[in-house]
Write an enzyme that holds these catalytic residues in place. Sequence first.
Site, PDB file in Angstrom:
ATOM      1  CD  GLU A 268      -3.673   7.270   8.944  1.00 27.59           C
ATOM      2  OE1 GLU A 268      -4.535   6.455   8.557  1.00 27.59           O
ATOM      3  OE2 GLU A 268      -3.151   8.110   8.181  1.00 27.59           O
TER       4      GLU A 268
ATOM      5  CG  PHE B  95      -0.649  -5.895   4.231  1.00 26.77           C
ATOM      6  CD1 PHE B  95      -1.210  -5.271   5.328  1.00 26.77           C
ATOM      7  CD2 PHE B  95      -1.414  -6.827   3.539  1.00 26.77           C
ATOM      8  CE1 PHE B  95      -2.505  -5.558   5.731  1.00 26.77           C
ATOM      9  CE2 PHE B  95      -2.709  -7.112   3.940  1.00 26.77           C
ATOM     10  CZ  PHE B  95      -3.254  -6.483   5.025  1.00 26.77           C
TER      11      PHE B  95
ATOM     12  CG  HIS C  83      -2.743   4.080   4.974  1.00 31.82           C
ATOM     13  ND1 HIS C  83      -2.384   3.995   3.651  1.00 31.82           N
ATOM     14  CD2 HIS C  83      -2.968   2.797   5.386  1.00 31.82           C
ATOM     15  CE1 HIS C  83      -2.362   2.721   3.275  1.00 31.82           C
ATOM     16  NE2 HIS C  83      -2.723   1.978   4.297  1.00 31.82           N
TER      17      HIS C  83
ATOM     18  CG  HIS D 260      -6.152   0.386  -0.170  1.00 31.19           C
ATOM     19  ND1 HIS D 260      -5.013   0.757  -0.867  1.00 31.19           N
ATOM     20  CD2 HIS D 260      -5.728   0.055   1.072  1.00 31.19           C
ATOM     21  CE1 HIS D 260      -3.952   0.639  -0.090  1.00 31.19           C
ATOM     22  NE2 HIS D 260      -4.360   0.219   1.097  1.00 31.19           N
TER      23      HIS D 260
ATOM     24  CE  LYS E  72      -5.773   3.777   1.061  1.00 33.23           C
ATOM     25  NZ  LYS E  72      -4.930   4.780   1.731  1.00 33.23           N
TER      26      LYS E  72
ATOM     27  CB  CYS F  49      -0.902   0.013   1.223  1.00 34.97           C
ATOM     28  SG  CYS F  49      -1.508  -1.594   1.708  1.00 34.97           S
TER      29      CYS F  49
END
Lengths: 413, 81
Positions: A314, A400, A303, A340, A335, A164
Amino acid sequence: MASGRRIAVTGLGVVSPVGTGADVFFDALLAGKSGIGRLNIPYAERLGNHIGASVGDLDLAGFTPALLSQTDRVSQMAIVAAREALLRAGQPHDAMHPERRGVFVGCAFGGARTVEDGYEALFARGQNRVRPLSVMLAMANAPAAHVGMLFGAQGPCLTYANACASGAVAIGEAQRSIRAGEIDVAHAGGAEAMLTFGVLKSWEMLQVLALEDDRVPAASCRPFSADRTGLVLGEGAAFIVLEEWSIAKKRGAPVLAELAGYACRNDATHLSKPDSAGQANTLRAALTDAKLNPAAIGHVNAHGTATLVGDRGETEAVRAVFGEHATRLAISATKSMHGHLMGAAGAVEFVATVQALVRGIVPPTMFLRHPDPGLGLDFVANEARPLPGLRAAVSNSFAFGGTNAVLVARSPA
Amino acid sequence: MDTLSNIQAMLSKEYDLPMERLAPDQSLADLGIDSLTTIEFMFKLEDKFSIRLSEERGNLATVNDIAVLVDAVLRRNTAKA
């Protein structure tokens, strides 16, 4: 020569589920338009979760037969976005040595559709042949290679696969390359096109995808809302043109913003579980790189994937870094609208961040129906907000694998 | 539809080319159809005509060259049958 080189953002280009074109894209975000909906792909009926954020039909006007036959969808989207960015920047490369221009692309997967079509032919249909150019269509560095060929860029041509965070890493590494004096101009961005049955099924099994909203599928991704249920996969591409400041100024380029800071760090703790301490370290390092105090930041493009754990982590990281100023930040999770975009996420969100600076207005976090009482920051719920005094903003990307990347943009001055 | 017309229609559809640019003696290179593109197009021809062209990659310079090649393979297959 290298020290003190500043980086200008001079061009933007976007292919996204809410529209193609950097202005169309940002206008859609300001209007709260969601590109999320039921996917119409082969085998969709076998998915437990049918929603995604698709770009739909691509406008491939101007693609030669060679380009059409030698590109997976992921490269096609990259080319369209990169072309727009260069067009808006006003062709910085004409008088420049090709080796002084580089290409930096985030792509987590590569040509997913080519891979899946090939496997379907081999395994499902029992055929013993796949498209002859499958290797070149599917390779993860194909988007970068095509962008390099299109623009004749002969400097470094690099692909970053950091899940990501790939797109943000690509932009940040381009900044480093210009700062180091290796190149003067970079075509940097990200591209991802993996809305295929096999990829969606894999994500479904991971149990991090949003449940389809009963009433309004477009409202299925709800970052920072108490009723959030997970992320929605999307596809698209975004590119920017970065130039060494004095060169951009000298040629009268449209300097949209300064890419003032970047940091990339690794949690080194867990493959998928976000680590707010690692994120906070990255945020601090990016602000240091930008030579900005936390209080100078007015806006964060989060994010914000809408997973329970991710949004909480976050929020903790932002609180840890910004302290009391955290509650004064306008935090947007776009998003909620474009989904995403994986390898393209960091790039498309950096474009949104630059556009917010240029226009003096920040996009909303949509579908924030029930603010999560445990989070308590200002997530710009459901309506765009004018911020005429906005001078500096941050874009977060947490991946990830543990990679965290943060970009800091500042109004040109 | 004869082989040439079939191929012209396929080229038009695959590569978004107007039919008037696909005269039999039209150079493939001038259409922007390079060697890699030709390899991909031959793969599609194999599906369309249920033939195998893998060992037949001759010197294909024009639209009509493709039709001649496909017709030759089709004739040979018919002779075998």
